[in-house]
Design an enzyme around this catalytic site. Sequence first.
Site, PDB file in Angstrom:
ATOM      1  N   CYS A 144       0.827  -1.207   0.000  1.00 30.72           N
ATOM      2  CA  CYS A 144       0.000   0.000   0.000  1.00 30.72           C
ATOM      3  C   CYS A 144       0.862   1.257   0.000  1.00 30.72           C
ATOM      4  O   CYS A 144       0.347   2.372  -0.048  1.00 30.72           O
ATOM      5  CB  CYS A 144      -0.925   0.025   1.211  1.00 30.72           C
ATOM      6  SG  CYS A 144      -1.998  -1.403   1.299  1.00 30.72           S
ATOM      7  N   CYS A 197      -2.585   8.815   6.308  1.00 29.17           N
ATOM      8  CA  CYS A 197      -1.292   8.858   6.997  1.00 29.17           C
ATOM      9  C   CYS A 197      -1.491   9.101   8.496  1.00 29.17           C
ATOM     10  O   CYS A 197      -0.821   8.492   9.324  1.00 29.17           O
ATOM     11  CB  CYS A 197      -0.405   9.970   6.429  1.00 29.17           C
ATOM     12  SG  CYS A 197      -0.004   9.761   4.686  1.00 29.17           S
TER      13      CYS A 197
END
Lengths: 405, 150
Positions: B37, B106
Amino acid sequence: MTLKLPIYMDNHATTPVDPRVVEAMLPYFTEIFGNAASRSHSFGWTAEKAVEAARDQVGALIGASGKEIVWTSGATESDNLAIKGVAEFNKDRGNHIITAQTEHKAVLDTCKRLEKEGFDVTYLPVEQDGRVNPETVRAAMTDKTILVSIMLANNEIGTVNPIEEIGAIVKKGGAIFHVDAVQGVGKIPFDVNAARVDLASLSAHKMYGPKGIGALYVRRKPRVRITAQIDGGGHERGMRSGTLNVPSIVGFGKAAELSRTEMASEAKRLFALRERLREGIQSRVTDTYINGSMEHRLPGNLNISFAYVEGEGMLMGLKDVAVSSGSACTSASLEPSYVLRAVGVEEEMAHTSIRFGLGRFNTEEEVDYVIDLVVGKVKKLREISPLYEMAQQGIDLKSIQWAAH
Amino acid sequence: MAYSEKVIEHYENPRNVGSFDKDDPNVGTGLVGAPACGDVMKLQLKINDQGIIEDAKFKTFGCGSAIASSSLATEWVKGMSIDQAMGIKNTQIVEELNLPPVKIHCSVLAEDAIKGAIADYKAKRQSAAAGPAPSAPQKAAGVATQKAAT
């Protein structure tokens, strides 16, 4: 000469306009501004003359006659016109189209649109070196196949396809052959007759010409017929209506002429720069992998994966250098480059890829600067990479059950 | 895409980069994300017997926002109690770093990494209390895996 920052090494995305091209274009904005379709006065005649000269210049670059050049707004339009135009015109003859998984989105998404309209599309896989195997084209062709669309060179990994072999197979099968030649034309030899190409998409801004102007080569002998996608005043022999963009066409012509006359020396210079870059990096950084064929590759392309360093994080460190990455952590899907996936690069490696696109205005000095910068950033980012740490400890990253997200 | 000044600052000068001995009973390790990913964060917390986070370290494979999110997380958790650290929300990280919508994941990873490290620490304490640790489970993995639900 002192090095000027930032350094542009993304010449597959676009190229700066060559000053000689700009110079050729300038009079066509002000003094020679006529509509090339105006038949009743000298303004129109002068513009038309310039447009026809540019047609010949662009045609000469690909071994075609100027009469076979249709101006468009760019390669995306050319791809759309070629594929949709052939499909619509030939729909009573067949409904099968062949293309490859690594084609540009302008081709793939056009094909997807046609699928919704009832066409069958075969998306050929490519070899591990990124090239289309001509035998897969032969095997995929049926009596329903009306069109085969294969690119000359890939925009991400620079791989050059065996276009002449594919062309021979397509012609034998009686289909129309379209080549998206955007990335290769002007950089490597490409001849529409040698490759038996019926339609070819070209773009000016990839060869130091202006943006917003492209062309579709449409073979006249034997005549290839397509259905126009933009209706109007019947310009371009009815294939693409719309007032011609004369200054940009003049610029495209000049850019094509420069590419043709300087191709051999430029290719040699770019190849040397590319190899300097590759050797400079690979001699100082471990665990790098080149994506795509080294043998059949555009001279200015380097696509390289730096294991354990995520591409976008890398780009941020290379802020004075314009390059691009196969990682796509900005996209909603988090999916890396479909081109790299198609050549069998694993997702984790695709996320670590960087594309360098060298061009006419890059220098040795710039390459040396970029080598030092890349080497330093990879080192720094590996120091903060948990994957690098685990690899150093001998942990097989594949043995870990990662949580997908 | 333009990064915020704070993201650039953390990227250029990441705080608390490094690793602790993952077998130290006072160390909790969170490893979240996946190489496929494009993001992997390893966040480690050194927690004293009073339940206070004395030190924190990270290593991150990812974009500048991922590096900045984890760097910031290590800065924030130092000196916090376990409960306080458990209360850190990804939205606080988004706000502090001015992360754009495409980079919210994130911050989610950073929150998950903190929670993962604390869970690992607690699991270690429990197994220590229950008696000698079973013979080093998952030596190959070496670290806890944590579901990062984004």
